[in-house]
Design a protein around this motif. Sequence first.
Motif, PDB file in Angstrom:
ATOM      1  N   PHE A   1       0.768  -1.332   0.145  1.00 33.80           N
ATOM      2  CA  PHE A   1      -0.065  -0.107   0.261  1.00 33.80           C
ATOM      3  C   PHE A   1       1.119   1.446  -0.119  1.00 33.80           C
ATOM      4  N   PHE A   2       1.949   1.140   0.799  1.00 28.83           N
ATOM      5  CA  PHE A   2       2.836   2.523   1.175  1.00 28.83           C
ATOM      6  C   PHE A   2       3.672   2.745  -0.239  1.00 28.83           C
ATOM      7  N   ALA A   3       4.003   1.523  -0.845  1.00 29.17           N
ATOM      8  CA  ALA A   3       4.764   1.463  -2.100  1.00 29.17           C
ATOM      9  C   ALA A   3       4.142   2.059  -3.156  1.00 29.17           C
ATOM     10  N   THR A   4       2.773   1.840  -3.182  1.00 35.42           N
ATOM     11  CA  THR A   4       2.130   2.089  -4.226  1.00 35.42           C
ATOM     12  C   THR A   4       1.662   3.794  -4.058  1.00 35.42           C
ATOM     13  N   THR A   5       1.453   4.196  -2.828  1.00 33.44           N
ATOM     14  CA  THR A   5       1.130   5.560  -2.430  1.00 33.44           C
ATOM     15  C   THR A   5       2.482   6.528  -2.950  1.00 33.44           C
ATOM     16  N   ASN A   6       3.491   5.692  -2.765  1.00 34.43           N
ATOM     17  CA  ASN A   6       5.023   6.654  -3.056  1.00 34.43           C
ATOM     18  C   ASN A   6       5.211   6.867  -4.680  1.00 34.43           C
ATOM     19  N   ARG A   7       4.554   5.878  -5.152  1.00 40.42           N
ATOM     20  CA  ARG A   7       4.644   5.538  -6.825  1.00 40.42           C
ATOM     21  C   ARG A   7       3.749   6.545  -7.380  1.00 40.42           C
ATOM     22  N   ILE A   8       2.789   6.685  -6.647  1.00 36.92           N
ATOM     23  CA  ILE A   8       1.677   7.914  -7.059  1.00 36.92           C
ATOM     24  C   ILE A   8       2.242   9.158  -6.920  1.00 36.92           C
ATOM     25  N   GLU A   9       2.695   9.342  -5.499  1.00 36.91           N
ATOM     26  CA  GLU A   9       3.280  10.533  -5.371  1.00 36.91           C
ATOM     27  C   GLU A   9       4.374  10.928  -6.074  1.00 36.91           C
ATOM     28  N   GLN A  10       5.317  10.127  -6.559  1.00 36.18           N
ATOM     29  CA  GLN A  10       6.135  10.338  -7.618  1.00 36.18           C
ATOM     30  C   GLN A  10       5.787  10.668  -8.987  1.00 36.18           C
TER      31      GLN A  10
ATOM     32  N   THR B   1       4.981   8.617 -18.587  1.00 36.92           N
ATOM     33  CA  THR B   1       4.095   7.204 -19.158  1.00 36.92           C
ATOM     34  C   THR B   1       4.429   6.106 -18.576  1.00 36.92           C
ATOM     35  N   ARG B   2       5.750   6.065 -18.379  1.00 35.37           N
ATOM     36  CA  ARG B   2       6.338   4.759 -17.602  1.00 35.37           C
ATOM     37  C   ARG B   2       5.678   4.548 -16.122  1.00 35.37           C
ATOM     38  N   LEU B   3       5.720   5.549 -15.581  1.00 38.57           N
ATOM     39  CA  LEU B   3       5.091   5.750 -14.041  1.00 38.57           C
ATOM     40  C   LEU B   3       3.815   5.246 -14.159  1.00 38.57           C
ATOM     41  N   CYS B   4       2.843   5.751 -15.140  1.00 35.03           N
ATOM     42  CA  CYS B   4       1.487   5.466 -15.436  1.00 35.03           C
ATOM     43  C   CYS B   4       1.185   4.268 -15.334  1.00 35.03           C
ATOM     44  N   PHE B   5       2.065   3.345 -16.187  1.00 31.10           N
ATOM     45  CA  PHE B   5       1.771   1.957 -16.407  1.00 31.10           C
ATOM     46  C   PHE B   5       2.128   1.294 -14.962  1.00 31.10           C
ATOM     47  N   LEU B   6       3.108   1.596 -14.487  1.00 28.26           N
ATOM     48  CA  LEU B   6       3.663   0.864 -12.947  1.00 28.26           C
ATOM     49  C   LEU B   6       2.332   1.425 -11.963  1.00 28.26           C
ATOM     50  N   CYS B   7       1.911   2.526 -11.744  1.00 25.47           N
ATOM     51  CA  CYS B   7       1.020   2.730 -11.048  1.00 25.47           C
ATOM     52  C   CYS B   7      -0.435   1.953 -11.309  1.00 25.47           C
ATOM     53  N   GLN B   8      -0.625   2.106 -12.520  1.00 24.46           N
ATOM     54  CA  GLN B   8      -1.869   1.516 -12.810  1.00 24.46           C
ATOM     55  C   GLN B   8      -1.676  -0.341 -12.459  1.00 24.46           C
ATOM     56  N   ASP B   9      -0.655  -0.861 -12.620  1.00 25.66           N
ATOM     57  CA  ASP B   9      -0.351  -2.169 -12.106  1.00 25.66           C
ATOM     58  C   ASP B   9      -0.297  -2.340 -10.440  1.00 25.66           C
ATOM     59  N   ASP B  10       0.326  -1.227 -10.050  1.00 25.01           N
ATOM     60  CA  ASP B  10       0.156  -1.219  -8.521  1.00 25.01           C
ATOM     61  C   ASP B  10      -1.133  -1.224  -7.944  1.00 25.01           C
ATOM     62  N   VAL B  11      -1.896  -0.152  -8.581  1.00 24.92           N
ATOM     63  CA  VAL B  11      -3.347   0.147  -7.846  1.00 24.92           C
ATOM     64  C   VAL B  11      -4.148  -1.147  -8.145  1.00 24.92           C
ATOM     65  N   THR B  12      -4.073  -1.807  -9.390  1.00 24.38           N
ATOM     66  CA  THR B  12      -4.880  -2.969  -9.726  1.00 24.38           C
ATOM     67  C   THR B  12      -4.442  -4.036  -8.581  1.00 24.38           C
ATOM     68  N   LEU B  13      -3.158  -4.238  -8.233  1.00 21.53           N
ATOM     69  CA  LEU B  13      -2.772  -5.297  -7.553  1.00 21.53           C
ATOM     70  C   LEU B  13      -3.270  -4.861  -6.097  1.00 21.53           C
ATOM     71  N   ILE B  14      -3.202  -3.545  -5.607  1.00 17.33           N
ATOM     72  CA  ILE B  14      -3.433  -3.385  -4.209  1.00 17.33           C
ATOM     73  C   ILE B  14      -5.136  -3.478  -4.226  1.00 17.33           C
ATOM     74  N   ARG B  15      -5.831  -3.360  -5.333  1.00 19.33           N
ATOM     75  CA  ARG B  15      -7.473  -3.531  -5.330  1.00 19.33           C
ATOM     76  C   ARG B  15      -7.483  -4.978  -4.904  1.00 19.33           C
ATOM     77  N   GLU B  16      -6.710  -5.870  -5.599  1.00 22.10           N
ATOM     78  CA  GLU B  16      -7.312  -7.286  -5.718  1.00 22.10           C
ATOM     79  C   GLU B  16      -6.737  -7.758  -4.168  1.00 22.10           C
ATOM     80  N   LYS B  17      -5.580  -7.145  -3.497  1.00 20.23           N
ATOM     81  CA  LYS B  17      -5.036  -7.622  -2.374  1.00 20.23           C
ATOM     82  C   LYS B  17      -6.290  -7.209  -1.101  1.00 20.23           C
ATOM     83  N   THR B  18      -6.768  -5.808  -1.297  1.00 18.86           N
ATOM     84  CA  THR B  18      -7.854  -5.159  -0.353  1.00 18.86           C
ATOM     85  C   THR B  18      -9.052  -6.295  -0.233  1.00 18.86           C
TER      86      THR B  18
END
Length: 571
Positions: free
Chosen positions: A451-460, A476-493
């Motif tokens: 969760f915190f790693a995803t938050t940090n990536r979004i802040e970046q 663009t690279r960060l957008c793809f990474l954030c999209q993957d992170d948010v999708t994963l954290i949604r599934e984990k939640t």
Amino acid sequence: MNFIFVLIGIILLALLIYGVGFILKKRHFSKIDELETRKIALMDKPVIDEINKIKKLQLTGQTEKTFKDWKAAWENIATVSFPDIENYLFDAEQATDRLKLIKAQKAEDAALHIINETEESIKKIQLALKKLIESEEKNRLEIKKVQEKYQDIRKKLLTQSFSFGPALENLERRLTFLELDFSKFTELTSSGDHIEAKEVLDRVSQDTNELHRVAELVPTIYKELTVEDTDQVKEIKEGYQQLIAENYRFLDIDIPKEIAEIERAIELGMELVEKVEVDEAKEHLAQLDTKIDHLYDVMENEIDSKAFVLSQKQLVSEYLDHVIVNNRKLLIEIDRVSQSYTLNQEEAGTAGKIESELEDLKTSFELSAQAIAQDEAIYSVIAEDYEKMGDRLEEIEKKQQELNSNLLHLRKEEMDAQAKLDEFEFEMRGLKRYVEKQHLPGLPHDYLELFFATTNRIEQLAKELNKLKIDMKEITRLCFLCQDDVTLIREKTEEIVDSALLTEYMMQYANRYRHSNEGIAQAIDDTLKLFNHEFQYKEALETISTTLESAEPGAYKKVESSYFEDKEAKH
């Protein structure tokens, strides 16, 4: 009594032997009669009549020798073969009468062999004699055809002598040789040597046919050399002089030298005509025509190229200026956009390379224009340059449009990235509220790290977007990474919440067995420890569901279905 039987047996055997002998004798006499008939038929062949007929022709030379050879062959048949056949047939009759059947068979076979050989020999003699009789008539008919063709050639040489040029003397000399051969043929025919006359006739016929072929070809070749090719060379000379007077220039070709070589080639062609070497002359003529056509092509190409250059010069100039202006605008736009965005190497460097190339094209065009103005232009070269320049300008313009489109797209990409950032932040806040709403005793360590790693990536991503000069490639690279992170954290939640709530459902259901089943009681205690102290909800669910399933098979599925039905109803 026995004597009578023996006598009867002897009589019957004698009758049998007589009967067999009679049958065999009859068979042999029948064969002898057949051979005698064939012998008579051969003796009746009118060979001697044909020989006497040929004797009257008064033959000489090779024909007389050939006739004597065949006459001797017939005399050998008449004096040797026929008497031999007669003797063998007589011996066969005598042997058959005396029942010496083996001897009779040998005599019959010998007679048959000689008859067959004689029959074949007579056929050859008659065929040869027939040819001798017909040779004079056949030669006479053939020589008539040859003489007619000869007269046609002679007439053509006399009436159209001008069309043969220097070949006339050679052709007339060949006619003279033919006349000598005709005289020799007549002499041999008159003397009765028809075989040698035929040999002369064959040679005369071949020579006449060849002379006829040559006489047909020479006028055409001579006319092409003296009229058509000569006129074309004259036309090329005059055309070249006119083009030079009009300031035309030619590249990599010395036209006067080429014309001189063609004139020498025409002279060589005339020498071949004089020698009546028509096949070589035809091949030479084809090469000569190729050279003449090439000169025509060169001059016509230069004339056409000039018309093309003069018609396209203004269009090429305007197109070149148009592309140059577009490139200057593109450079200005690149400079403006580069203040807000980090451009990639292609966007930053391509326009500069294009500008350098356009300067070279402009210089080339101006040099061509100068050559035209000073009457020093080679228009075929300039025409080719114009075509290449037009193609290259089209390519450059497409590249400019592509670069310009990329620059315009940067702002849209930035806005899209900002919108994605807002979505990411909104979803993360929503997930946080969703988890808090569940009032869980705590969260697993690995989930919090994610969760915190995803938050940090979004802040970046937000920081990158807030820079004065942003790098859309990095964003663009960060957008793809954030999209993957948010999708994963949604599934984990969802996984954590479902595991936690389903565990509570399971423990409530298991409480009915708590006091009656020690295993379930222990499982409830273990589950509460994992749930309340270690926050391992997935492991807690597995612990209680496994024990409950052993106590009541199918219980897990029942509770799970109930949970998801309630969850669906709340949504």
